[in-house]
Structure formats: structure tokens, C-alpha cells
Motif scaffolding. Sequence first.
Motif, short mmCIF file in Angstrom:
data_model
loop_
_atom_site.label_atom_id
_atom_site.label_comp_id
_atom_site.label_asym_id
_atom_site.label_seq_id
_atom_site.Cartn_x
_atom_site.Cartn_y
_atom_site.Cartn_z
N LEU A 230 0.81 -1.22 0.00
CA LEU A 230 0.00 0.00 0.00
C LEU A 230 0.84 1.27 0.00
O LEU A 230 0.43 2.31 -0.51
CB LEU A 230 -0.93 0.00 1.22
CG LEU A 230 -2.02 -1.09 1.22
CD1 LEU A 230 -2.75 -1.12 2.55
CD2 LEU A 230 -3.01 -0.85 0.09
N SER A 231 2.04 1.22 0.59
CA SER A 231 2.86 2.43 0.71
C SER A 231 3.95 2.55 -0.34
O SER A 231 4.65 3.55 -0.40
CB SER A 231 3.50 2.48 2.10
OG SER A 231 4.44 1.43 2.27
N ARG A 232 4.08 1.52 -1.19
CA ARG A 232 5.21 1.48 -2.12
C ARG A 232 5.28 2.70 -3.04
O ARG A 232 6.34 3.23 -3.31
CB ARG A 232 5.15 0.18 -2.94
CG ARG A 232 6.39 -0.08 -3.79
CD ARG A 232 6.43 -1.52 -4.26
NE ARG A 232 6.61 -2.42 -3.13
CZ ARG A 232 5.79 -3.43 -2.82
NH1 ARG A 232 4.73 -3.67 -3.57
NH2 ARG A 232 6.05 -4.19 -1.77
N LYS A 233 4.15 3.17 -3.53
CA LYS A 233 4.16 4.24 -4.52
C LYS A 233 3.72 5.59 -3.96
O LYS A 233 3.61 6.55 -4.70
CB LYS A 233 3.27 3.86 -5.69
CG LYS A 233 3.67 2.57 -6.35
CD LYS A 233 3.43 2.60 -7.84
CE LYS A 233 4.04 1.35 -8.47
NZ LYS A 233 3.57 1.11 -9.83
N LEU A 234 3.48 5.63 -2.65
CA LEU A 234 3.10 6.91 -2.04
C LEU A 234 4.29 7.88 -2.03
O LEU A 234 5.38 7.53 -1.57
CB LEU A 234 2.62 6.68 -0.60
CG LEU A 234 1.21 6.09 -0.44
CD1 LEU A 234 0.94 5.85 1.04
CD2 LEU A 234 0.17 7.02 -1.02
N PHE A 235 4.07 9.08 -2.53
CA PHE A 235 5.09 10.15 -2.55
C PHE A 235 6.37 9.73 -3.27
O PHE A 235 7.44 10.26 -2.99
CB PHE A 235 5.45 10.60 -1.13
CG PHE A 235 4.26 10.87 -0.25
CD1 PHE A 235 3.38 11.90 -0.54
CD2 PHE A 235 3.99 10.06 0.85
CE1 PHE A 235 2.28 12.14 0.27
CE2 PHE A 235 2.88 10.29 1.65
CZ PHE A 235 2.03 11.33 1.36
N HIS A 236 6.24 8.78 -4.19
CA HIS A 236 7.43 8.32 -4.91
C HIS A 236 7.64 9.15 -6.17
O HIS A 236 6.74 9.31 -6.99
CB HIS A 236 7.27 6.84 -5.28
CG HIS A 236 8.37 6.33 -6.18
ND1 HIS A 236 9.71 6.42 -5.84
CD2 HIS A 236 8.33 5.73 -7.40
CE1 HIS A 236 10.45 5.90 -6.81
NE2 HIS A 236 9.62 5.48 -7.77
N ASP A 237 8.84 9.70 -6.31
CA ASP A 237 9.25 10.44 -7.50
C ASP A 237 8.28 11.59 -7.82
O ASP A 237 7.88 11.79 -8.97
CB ASP A 237 9.34 9.48 -8.70
CG ASP A 237 10.17 10.08 -9.83
OD1 ASP A 237 11.03 10.94 -9.55
OD2 ASP A 237 9.94 9.70 -11.00
N THR A 238 7.92 12.35 -6.81
CA THR A 238 7.05 13.51 -7.04
C THR A 238 7.85 14.63 -7.71
O THR A 238 9.03 14.82 -7.42
CB THR A 238 6.46 14.03 -5.72
OG1 THR A 238 7.53 14.33 -4.81
CG2 THR A 238 5.55 13.00 -5.09
N LYS A 239 7.18 15.37 -8.59
CA LYS A 239 7.84 16.46 -9.32
C LYS A 239 6.94 17.69 -9.33
O LYS A 239 6.63 18.25 -10.39
CB LYS A 239 8.19 16.02 -10.74
CG LYS A 239 9.24 14.91 -10.79
CD LYS A 239 9.56 14.48 -12.20
CE LYS A 239 10.59 13.35 -12.20
NZ LYS A 239 10.89 12.86 -13.55
N ILE A 240 6.50 18.08 -8.16
CA ILE A 240 5.62 19.25 -8.03
C ILE A 240 6.45 20.52 -8.08
O ILE A 240 7.48 20.63 -7.42
CB ILE A 240 4.83 19.18 -6.71
CG1 ILE A 240 4.04 17.87 -6.63
CG2 ILE A 240 3.90 20.37 -6.58
CD1 ILE A 240 3.41 17.61 -5.28
N ASN B 52 13.41 23.09 -5.43
CA ASN B 52 12.26 22.28 -5.86
C ASN B 52 12.54 20.79 -5.67
O ASN B 52 11.71 20.04 -5.14
CB ASN B 52 11.95 22.56 -7.33
CG ASN B 52 10.61 23.26 -7.49
OD1 ASN B 52 9.77 23.25 -6.60
ND2 ASN B 52 10.42 23.88 -8.64
N HIS B 53 13.71 20.36 -6.11
CA HIS B 53 14.08 18.95 -6.00
C HIS B 53 14.21 18.54 -4.52
O HIS B 53 13.80 17.42 -4.15
CB HIS B 53 15.42 18.71 -6.71
CG HIS B 53 15.90 17.30 -6.64
ND1 HIS B 53 15.32 16.27 -7.34
CD2 HIS B 53 16.91 16.73 -5.91
CE1 HIS B 53 15.94 15.13 -7.07
NE2 HIS B 53 16.91 15.38 -6.20
N SER B 54 14.74 19.43 -3.72
CA SER B 54 14.92 19.12 -2.29
C SER B 54 13.58 18.96 -1.58
O SER B 54 13.40 18.06 -0.75
CB SER B 54 15.74 20.21 -1.62
OG SER B 54 17.02 20.33 -2.21
N ILE B 55 12.61 19.84 -1.89
CA ILE B 55 11.28 19.74 -1.26
C ILE B 55 10.61 18.43 -1.67
O ILE B 55 10.03 17.73 -0.85
CB ILE B 55 10.40 20.94 -1.64
CG1 ILE B 55 10.99 22.25 -1.09
CG2 ILE B 55 8.99 20.76 -1.11
CD1 ILE B 55 10.26 23.50 -1.56
#
Length: 521
Positions: free
Chosen positions: A205-215, A459-462
Motif C-alpha cells: 500500500l505504501s510502495r508508490k506513495l510520494f514516490h518520485d514527485t515532481k511538483i 524544488n528537488h529538495s522539497i
Amino acid sequence: INEARDLANVLKSGKLPAPARITQDNVVGPSLGQESINAGMMSFILAFILVLLYMIFYYNKAGMVASIALICNLFFLFGVLVSFGAVLTLPGIAGIVLTMGMAVDANVLIFERAKEELRAGKNSRTAIADGYSNAFSAIFDGNLTSIITGIILLYFGTGPIKGFATTLIIGLICSFFTAVYLSRVFFLWVAKTKAMNKMTFTTALSRKLFHDTKINFMGKRKAAFGVTIAIIVVFVASLCLKGLNQGIAFSGGRNYIVKFEKPVNTTELQQKLAPEFDGSTVSVITIESSNQVRISTNYKIDSDAKGTDEEITGKLFKVLKPYLRPGMSDKEFSTYDASQGIVSSQKVGPTVADDMRTEAYIAVTLALIAMFLYILLRFRNVAFSLGALAAVAFTTFSIIGFYSIFWGVFPFAMEIDQTFIAAILTVIGYQINDTVVVFDRVRENLGLYPKWNFFDTINHSINSTLARTIMTSASTLLVLICIFILGGDSIRSFVFAMGFGVIIGTLATIFVASPVAYVTD
């Protein structure tokens, strides 16, 4: 001769009359004390179980390691408190529960870094070793900033605030030891088995949460500044027009908690009590249940006349008698009986109130200065200090403004008192902890990717720390919700301020601290 005269004057000064005067007095009935203990322990047990399940749900087997470290943390914390002979109070229990929520942060930082190393293609053993190594600076900075806040609370606070600060400081030190050392020892032991090769730090369930976000957070900085300014304007207007609901700790007065046989109407009680205390303020609010209320008044708080306390309890009994048990006498009403009548009282003189208010202002100011200087010393960049200070100031002002708008609306006391100041100072430490994690990653990325512009680096750090930010805030809020629901009225306003501060502080790290650091660099 001069020395002899000085000695004679000192001896004569001992003859000057110096009458004693009670400036602050607290009386708590045994029933209320037991209820507070039960409420605090219930919130503690529930929060503890929920945090353990939360970590296992999100991090799988690694979450079990964090849970073991958390249990050890509590063992050491209680051991230190017992060795100091500390008295366990409701604010102390709240400090323990809050420490438990914040202790999760160190494990979250380590596990999130280990997940990044695994995605980079490293094996489990190397990923865990690098995770501990890379997360150490953020863990150290975050704990130290919270301890600084705790020290300020310990120095300027009184009574229950000292208890809260003591447990918070001890808990933070213990959590640093268990998260950085004990959990690592456990991982080294597991490394000798095949179980280490299957360590993933995720569940289905948690594997893809917040993974590789680019906001594109920094691209929204102008909108964020606009919303921030609008919020400040609304809160300033409320402070000017409505003001704040100052508790008796800051204004001086008396509090009485009165228990009735049946539920009562607080509005009706206030209307009947007001004529008896003509020229003074009187407020009546429901606490715990509808048959227990708190009555506050500043009637004759400046008076030193003998019998003033008896006069006030007599006036209360005169008005409240129809709502009490038939046949109850005025003596029974004011003997702090567990069944009905006055179960606790508090008196704070105006001089003490002035001192408390001054100390609160000094404590908040010192906390802001300490945070600014620490960030400047740690990161050697004034832009980071300005960003952190802006976020902390906005978070602090937002809590104060929110309490200005909604006091009298929510069904609990939204007073500005010592516990409220403790909440603000704790949120300052917590919010700085959030900001330090992001800025620590910015500093790291500046070294790893020197050709990136500052906009992309932030951006990348956040984005790369977003999972940790959300996870830590969620775990802390989970704990605070438990305390808010089960912890009792005496701590409810404090917990609400903490919870609101955690939410605003998390948003301020992303939308205030980082943009301000970018535009001032």
C-alpha cells in the motif's frame, strides 16, 4: 567603622515589617486528579498502539525495528524520570506522548534515505548504512532545535510547563539515542541473516506513495505569498477588533471548576452570576461533560481583605444552589468533595499575571532569536535564516490569529495562557525541525549538483523530502488527536494549538521558508 555601620543597617532592616501575601493558589480535588490521570494514560496507550501500527503499515519489517526502538525509548524515558524522582502530571504525560510522536521522525528520516539508496541500485546493507549516515545531520539539527525550545520552556515556565519541558527534553535525548544507535545495532544483527536481503522499507500500500514527485512548488511562490499576506491581514483585523481571550494566568483572577448533579445551561448560569459580581468579568464554560463547568472571574482580585475567598464562594453557592443536590450546605459546596460542588480552584494575582505575561513574551522572542542564530551558524547562509524565521513567525502569528477569531466559537477554552505559550514554543521547535530537513537536503544537493540553478535545487529538495514531511506530520497529528479526544479539558486547548501549528508549520516550510530563502539568496 563603615563596615560596622553597614552591618548594623543590615541587622536593623530585619526588623522591617514584611507581611506574606498569597499571589497564586491552586487547589485540586482528588476526583479531578484521578480523572486527569486516567484520561492521560488512556490517550498515552492508544497513541502508542496507533504509532506502532502506523510504522509497521508504512515501513513493513523496518517499521517493526522502529517500534522496538520506540519501546526502548519509553523504557529509558520512564527510567530517567524515576531516577530523578519526577512527579508525573497530565502535562508531563502529554510531553511523553508528544515525544513519542516526534521520536518517529528520526526513524522516518533514516528509512526514507535508505529507500532512496535502494532505488539507486544499492544492496540492503549498503542502503541502510548510507541511510543512517546521510540522515544523521538532519536528525541532530532537528533534535537540537527542539531541545533548545524545551530549555527555554524549562527556564521561563512554571508549574505544569516545567513538567512538560522536562519530559520533552529527556524524551528527545532518549529518542535520539534509540533511533540513531539502538535501531542501528538491531539492523547490524539482522545483517548477519538472510532477512536483510529482503528488507524493502515499503508495503504493497505504501510502495508508490510520494514516490518520485515532481511538483513545481517554487513556481507557486507568488500565489503562496499572496495567500500568506491575505491570512496575515485577516488575523491582524481580528486582533484589532476582537482581541484575545486572556486566561487568568495573564490577566489575574479566579477559576472554579464546579460539578453538578445534572447537566446545566452555561449561558443561563452566566446571566445569573453577572449581577452578583457587578463591575467584574464573569465567564462560564462547559468542560468534560455538560454537568461540569468552569467559572472564571476577576472579582476583587486586587483585594487583600480577609474573607474575600469565602465571600466569592458564598456568592457562587447562592446562585448555584438550585442546581445542586437538595440539602447541600455552603460548607459542603466549598470542601472540594468529589461528588458535587467545587472540585478545584485556582487564583492568580495581577502581579504574578504581569510577570507571567512578560516571561511569555521573552520566551517567544528568545526562541525566535535562538532559531535564527542556530540556522545561520549551521548553514552559513543568511537566506536560510531569513526563510526559517519567516516560516516560524508566520506559524506563530497564525496560531495567535486563529485563537483570536474562534475563541468563544469552539466548545473548549481557547485562552491565551501559559499552556498556550508552551504550545507555540513547541511548535516553533517542531516547525524549525521541518525546515532544517529541507534546508539540509538543499545544502547536500548544492554540493552534489553544482551546475543546477537554485530554483531547481530547492524544488528537488522539497520533493525528495516530501514523504518524510508528510509522514512525520501525520504521525504527530495522530498522537495529538488521541490526546485531544481522550486527554481531558485541562490540556485540550494546548493540544489544539499544537495540532493547528503542526499543519500550518508543515505548509509554512514548503510555501514560506523555501520561497523566502530563494528570493533573498
